[in-house]
Design a protein around this motif. Structure first.
Motif, short mmCIF file in Angstrom:
data_model
loop_
_atom_site.label_atom_id
_atom_site.label_comp_id
_atom_site.label_asym_id
_atom_site.label_seq_id
_atom_site.Cartn_x
_atom_site.Cartn_y
_atom_site.Cartn_z
N GLN A 250 0.83 -1.22 0.00
CA GLN A 250 0.00 0.00 0.00
C GLN A 250 0.86 1.26 0.00
O GLN A 250 0.79 2.10 0.89
N LEU A 251 1.65 1.35 -1.06
CA LEU A 251 2.52 2.51 -1.24
C LEU A 251 2.13 3.27 -2.49
O LEU A 251 1.79 2.67 -3.51
N PRO A 252 2.21 4.60 -2.46
CA PRO A 252 1.92 5.39 -3.65
C PRO A 252 3.14 5.47 -4.57
O PRO A 252 4.26 5.72 -4.13
N ASP B 150 -1.43 8.95 -3.99
CA ASP B 150 -1.32 9.34 -2.58
C ASP B 150 -2.65 9.16 -1.85
O ASP B 150 -2.69 8.72 -0.70
N ARG C 92 -3.01 5.39 -1.53
CA ARG C 92 -1.79 4.62 -1.23
C ARG C 92 -1.74 3.39 -2.13
O ARG C 92 -1.70 2.24 -1.67
N ASN C 93 -1.68 3.66 -3.42
CA ASN C 93 -1.76 2.60 -4.42
C ASN C 93 -0.99 3.03 -5.66
O ASN C 93 -1.00 4.21 -6.01
N ASN D 259 1.93 11.73 4.79
CA ASN D 259 2.46 10.37 4.92
C ASN D 259 2.96 10.09 6.33
O ASN D 259 3.69 9.14 6.57
N TRP E 48 2.54 6.49 8.03
CA TRP E 48 3.04 5.22 7.49
C TRP E 48 4.46 5.26 6.95
O TRP E 48 5.13 4.24 6.89
#
Length: 350
Positions: free
Chosen positions: A96-98, A158, A161-162, A190, A193
């Protein structure tokens, strides 16, 4: 603001910088090399980091690392290179990172050629790597729209988170058009996380690995809930002369642009034709297409592929109206005249 002439790939690069991207990791492949070259020149000018990776596999994992610490990061490639990135993209989606990806699609399968194509639709929209994940997929039809959608890609990445993907083709990447690009007010949080060091807070973990199947299933359920929210809030599309249309063309990207000319030519020939152009390929705008399908006698899906978006058109409209397909493959770009000829044959006018 003045318009300036820019090549599609370079305009995407400048738009990314204006959207706050300061980290680019990539590997050369035609027909997107100008984007990589542009970022190599521009990022040092704005205090960013450009690094040519040793391969596409290395590049996607560098993106994974930069995104983990909360930085806006991007890479660009073309079809075979994007294939090599799929494992890393699956990891990024699971963590789940942008992050933003650009695929300037070329002919295939295999190594193929360097001509424009839309043969990567399945890979982009159905999850090209392993596991139950999705990318946000945006499909521009002009260089100006490529700018707008690149900026949007960072915002949506953002927000959810994808990873987000700008899916263009070699024609759009190489053409030059006047564009307006302005710096955006970049604001994203951010703090909950990002891996920024745990001196003054409890430790955090970013991972795409969980040995406990029940815990992994919980994570998957969270992802599916996120995708449902995208499907409710983010579909985007364009309708062109659909108000009185009796026949509908469905096309995206460069072919969507070509089909606007077909609509005008068909109307001059006495056919009430309109165009439905999805801008988000995921989430796909099924509902507006379904509503249009109830009012038309025929939908002709046009693609530079063997008929990949055709499946989504059928999901929206199969039981509502007649659906036909016209496509060219391997880098052959259909002309407005040949599309119109095919349409005329379908309606018995040729």
């Amino acid at each position: 603001m003045k318009k300036i002439m820019m090549k599609g790939t370079e305009a995407i690069g400048e738009a990314a910088i204006m959207a706050g991207c300061r980290n680019f990791f990539g590997y050369p492949i035609t027909p997107q090399n100008e984007l990589t070259e542009y970022m190599a020149r521009r990022l040092p000018e704005v205090g960013g980091c450009f690094l040519q990776a040793e391969s596409e596999v290395a590049a996607v994992n560098m993106i994974y690392g930069a995104a983990s610490v909360g930085k806006r990061a991007m890479t660009s490639t073309s079809s075979p290179g994007f294939s090599l990135m799929q494992e890393g993209i699956s990891y990024i989606a699971c963590a789940q990172l942008p992050a933003v990806f650009v695929n300037i699609v070329r002919g295939g399968p295999g190594l193929g050629d360097i001509q424009p194509s839309q043969g990567d639709y399945f890979q982009a929209t159905k999850g090209g790597g392993h596991g139950d994940y999705r990318l946000i997929v945006l499909a521009p039809s002009t260089v100006q729209e490529a700018v707008t959608l690149t900026e949007l890609a960072f915002e949506l990445a953002d927000k959810y988170r994808n990873p987000a993907l700008v899916l263009a083709d070699g024609l759009l990447g190489q053409m030059m058009e006047p564009v307006e690009i302005e710096e955006k007010q970049v604001s994203y949080d951010n703090s909950s996380w990002a891996l920024t060091g745990a001196k003054d807070r409890p430790p955090r973990k970013v991972t795409s690995f969980n040995i406990d199947p029940y815990e992994l299933e919980k994570m998957n359920l969270q992802l599916q809930e996120k995708y449902r929210k995208m499907e409710q809030e983010e579909p985007r599309w364009e309708e062109f002369q659909t108000e009185d249309a009796e026949i509908l063309l469905a096309a995206y990207g460069t072919v969507g642009r070509i089909c606007k000319s077909v609509v005008k030519m068909a109307r001059e020939a006495g056919l009430k034709v309109g165009l439905f152009r999805p801008i988000t390929l995921y989430p796909y705008p099924y509902k507006p297409l379904e509503e249009l399908a109830k009012r038309v006698s025929l939908i002709l899906t046009v693609e530079m592929s063997s008929g990949q978006m055709l499946e989504d058109v059928k999901l929206a409209a199969l039981r509502l109206t007649r659906i036909e397909f016209y496509g060219r493959m391997a880098g052959v770009v259909p002309t407005p005249g040949e599309i119109l000829d095919h349409l005329m044959q379908l309606v018995g006018r040729r």
